[in-house]
Design a protein around this motif. Structure first.
Motif, PDB file in Angstrom:
ATOM      1  N   VAL A  37       0.850  -1.197   0.000  1.00  0.00           N
ATOM      2  CA  VAL A  37       0.000   0.000   0.000  1.00  0.00           C
ATOM      3  C   VAL A  37       0.884   1.245   0.000  1.00  0.00           C
ATOM      4  O   VAL A  37       0.665   2.176  -0.783  1.00  0.00           O
ATOM      5  N   VAL A  38       1.907   1.247   0.844  1.00  0.00           N
ATOM      6  CA  VAL A  38       2.789   2.426   0.923  1.00  0.00           C
ATOM      7  C   VAL A  38       3.485   2.659  -0.415  1.00  0.00           C
ATOM      8  O   VAL A  38       3.477   3.759  -0.963  1.00  0.00           O
ATOM      9  N   SER A  39       4.035   1.575  -1.001  1.00  0.00           N
ATOM     10  CA  SER A  39       4.807   1.794  -2.235  1.00  0.00           C
ATOM     11  C   SER A  39       3.913   2.157  -3.420  1.00  0.00           C
ATOM     12  O   SER A  39       4.307   2.915  -4.276  1.00  0.00           O
ATOM     13  N   ARG A  40       2.685   1.639  -3.448  1.00  0.00           N
ATOM     14  CA  ARG A  40       1.820   1.936  -4.597  1.00  0.00           C
ATOM     15  C   ARG A  40       1.094   3.284  -4.466  1.00  0.00           C
ATOM     16  O   ARG A  40       0.830   3.944  -5.463  1.00  0.00           O
ATOM     17  N   LEU A  41       0.735   3.646  -3.212  1.00  0.00           N
ATOM     18  CA  LEU A  41      -0.071   4.864  -3.073  1.00  0.00           C
ATOM     19  C   LEU A  41       0.756   6.132  -2.832  1.00  0.00           C
ATOM     20  O   LEU A  41       0.283   7.229  -3.109  1.00  0.00           O
ATOM     21  N   SER A  42       2.000   5.973  -2.361  1.00  0.00           N
ATOM     22  CA  SER A  42       2.809   7.177  -2.104  1.00  0.00           C
ATOM     23  C   SER A  42       2.991   8.052  -3.350  1.00  0.00           C
ATOM     24  O   SER A  42       2.834   9.270  -3.266  1.00  0.00           O
ATOM     25  N   PRO A  43       3.285   7.456  -4.518  1.00  0.00           N
ATOM     26  CA  PRO A  43       3.432   8.331  -5.700  1.00  0.00           C
ATOM     27  C   PRO A  43       2.141   9.089  -6.024  1.00  0.00           C
ATOM     28  O   PRO A  43       2.178  10.253  -6.433  1.00  0.00           O
ATOM     29  N   LEU A  44       0.985   8.453  -5.781  1.00  0.00           N
ATOM     30  CA  LEU A  44      -0.288   9.139  -6.052  1.00  0.00           C
ATOM     31  C   LEU A  44      -0.493  10.280  -5.054  1.00  0.00           C
ATOM     32  O   LEU A  44      -0.942  11.361  -5.421  1.00  0.00           O
ATOM     33  N   TYR A  56      -3.672  11.956   2.308  1.00  0.00           N
ATOM     34  CA  TYR A  56      -4.263  11.505   1.030  1.00  0.00           C
ATOM     35  C   TYR A  56      -5.401  10.500   1.312  1.00  0.00           C
ATOM     36  O   TYR A  56      -6.485  10.585   0.737  1.00  0.00           O
ATOM     37  N   ILE A  57      -5.150   9.593   2.231  1.00  0.00           N
ATOM     38  CA  ILE A  57      -6.175   8.595   2.563  1.00  0.00           C
ATOM     39  C   ILE A  57      -7.366   9.266   3.239  1.00  0.00           C
ATOM     40  O   ILE A  57      -8.525   8.960   2.945  1.00  0.00           O
ATOM     41  N   THR A  69     -10.360   9.519  -7.257  1.00  0.00           N
ATOM     42  CA  THR A  69      -9.196   9.232  -6.389  1.00  0.00           C
ATOM     43  C   THR A  69      -9.227   7.778  -5.937  1.00  0.00           C
ATOM     44  O   THR A  69      -8.210   7.077  -5.958  1.00  0.00           O
ATOM     45  N   LYS A  70     -10.412   7.311  -5.529  1.00  0.00           N
ATOM     46  CA  LYS A  70     -10.518   5.924  -5.044  1.00  0.00           C
ATOM     47  C   LYS A  70     -10.243   4.940  -6.176  1.00  0.00           C
ATOM     48  O   LYS A  70      -9.554   3.938  -6.004  1.00  0.00           O
ATOM     49  N   LYS A  71     -10.811   5.283  -7.348  1.00  0.00           N
ATOM     50  CA  LYS A  71     -10.622   4.388  -8.498  1.00  0.00           C
ATOM     51  C   LYS A  71      -9.132   4.257  -8.846  1.00  0.00           C
ATOM     52  O   LYS A  71      -8.614   3.160  -9.048  1.00  0.00           O
ATOM     53  N   LEU A  72      -8.459   5.406  -8.872  1.00  0.00           N
ATOM     54  CA  LEU A  72      -7.030   5.379  -9.224  1.00  0.00           C
ATOM     55  C   LEU A  72      -6.214   4.644  -8.155  1.00  0.00           C
ATOM     56  O   LEU A  72      -5.260   3.929  -8.474  1.00  0.00           O
TER      57      LEU A  72
END
Ligand SMILES: C[S@@+](CC[C@H](N)C(=O)[O-])C[C@H]1O[C@@H](n2cnc3c(N)ncnc32)[C@H](O)[C@@H]1O
Length: 290
Positions: A37-44, A56-57, A69-72
């Motif tokens: 979760v950290v590695s995938r969502l941090s760039p977003l 962000y969350i 935002t949720k979809k991405l």
């Protein structure tokens, strides 16, 4: 300057993201997957100007159920790993055994429907297209439909463009196919238009209603069931059963099986690959006209 993103995730935030992934894509994220979760969502988080993953969350939590935002975020949590001719033996089984059988069965309609479910960035669907071109040129006058679908809009966009980096074409693609079926472009290598025309890509969430699908001769649903829980796998296998020809074949990924999930699929060995066919309809299929 871009603000640094705080990479930590509270237990509660992880719980929220796991529930979101489950609700929107049936993806199971058990404790221990916090790093993902950290590695995938941090760039977003970073690209949308947040100082921390937490903020962000929190923003996401305030938004509507199916916000962009949720979809991405859910799309970013998917694993899109794929390559050309992945595992090779399913393609050998198609070439040596299944396509000749299907062509004999479909000789009067001259139509074949193949589905690459969870097609990611398209390599599986294009591998099938190249193999057909190479080994069955007579199918050029048939109505051959290869459909690639995936949850990820970004993956589908890339699949439609058919542009791959040098690294991607180095993975699994025989060199003569690169020369024959790709054009060199600034960004890498692009599948030639005549091959791109053979494949249609469309965004589809496997846990939503399945609409507008033909009856398939071949379904490749590989390396995606692993992300789901058993009830979701069962639901998807039951849905495939409803959209596959009585003698159609299903391929799963090397670590996937119908065993202990459903008992209405029979399994056959074909070279080094396993093929699944609907048991209940096998007898029925034998009595159907070609
Ligand atoms: C590991 S890739 C497999 C790609 C290809 N089938 C292969 O075997 O090389 C898994 C794909 O499943 C897709 N996926 C995950 N959940 C999905 C869902 N609920 N509906 C449709 N596709 C989904 C992901 O976006 C990802 O592209």
């Amino acid at each position: 300057m871009v603000a640094p993103v705080c990479m930590s995730l509270s237990k509660e935030q992880f719980q929220y993201i796991s529930e979101l992934a489950m609700e929107q894509a049936a993806i199971v994220l058990n404790p221990g997957k916090e790093y993902l979760v950290v590695s995938r969502l941090s760039p977003l988080a970073r690209s949308s100007g947040h100082e921390s993953l937490g903020s962000y969350i929190e923003q996401m939590r305030r938004e509507a159920e199916y916000s962009e935002t949720k979809k991405l975020a859910v799309e970013a949590l998917t694993t899109n790993e794929t390559l050309f001719f992945r595992d090779l033996h399913p393609f050998e089984a198609l070439e040596k055994k299944l396509l000749p059988e299907i062509m004999a069965r479909r000789a009067s309609e001259r139509r074949i429907d193949i589905w690459s479910g969870a097609s990611s960035t398209g390599q599986e669907a294009y591998s099938i297209a190249m193999m057909l071109r190479e080994k069955f040129p007579e199918l050029g006058s048939w109505n051959v439909n290869i459909l690639g679908t995936d949850l990820s809009g970004k993956a589908i966009e890339k699949a439609r463009a058919g542009i791959y980096s040098q690294l991607e074409v180095n993975r699994g693609l025989p060199m003569p196919f690169l020369v024959k079926y790709f054009d060199k472009v600034a960004e890498g290598w692009q599948i030639k238009p005549e091959l791109r025309k053979m494949v249609t890509f469309r965004q589809m969430n496997l846990v939503d209603r399945w609409e507008g699908l033909p009856v398939f001769d071949v379904v490749m649903m590989r390396n995606v069931l692993i992300y789901f829980d058993v009830p979701t796998r069962k639901r998807i296998l039951d849905s495939i059963q409803r959209t596959i020809h009585p003698e159609g074949v299903l391929f799963l990924g090397a670590s996937e099986t119908t065993l202990n999930v459903v008992d209405n699929w029979g399994v056959e060995n074909c070279g080094r690959t396993l093929l699944y066919r609907v048991k209940a309809r096998m007898a029925e299929a034998r009595t159907l006209p070609n």
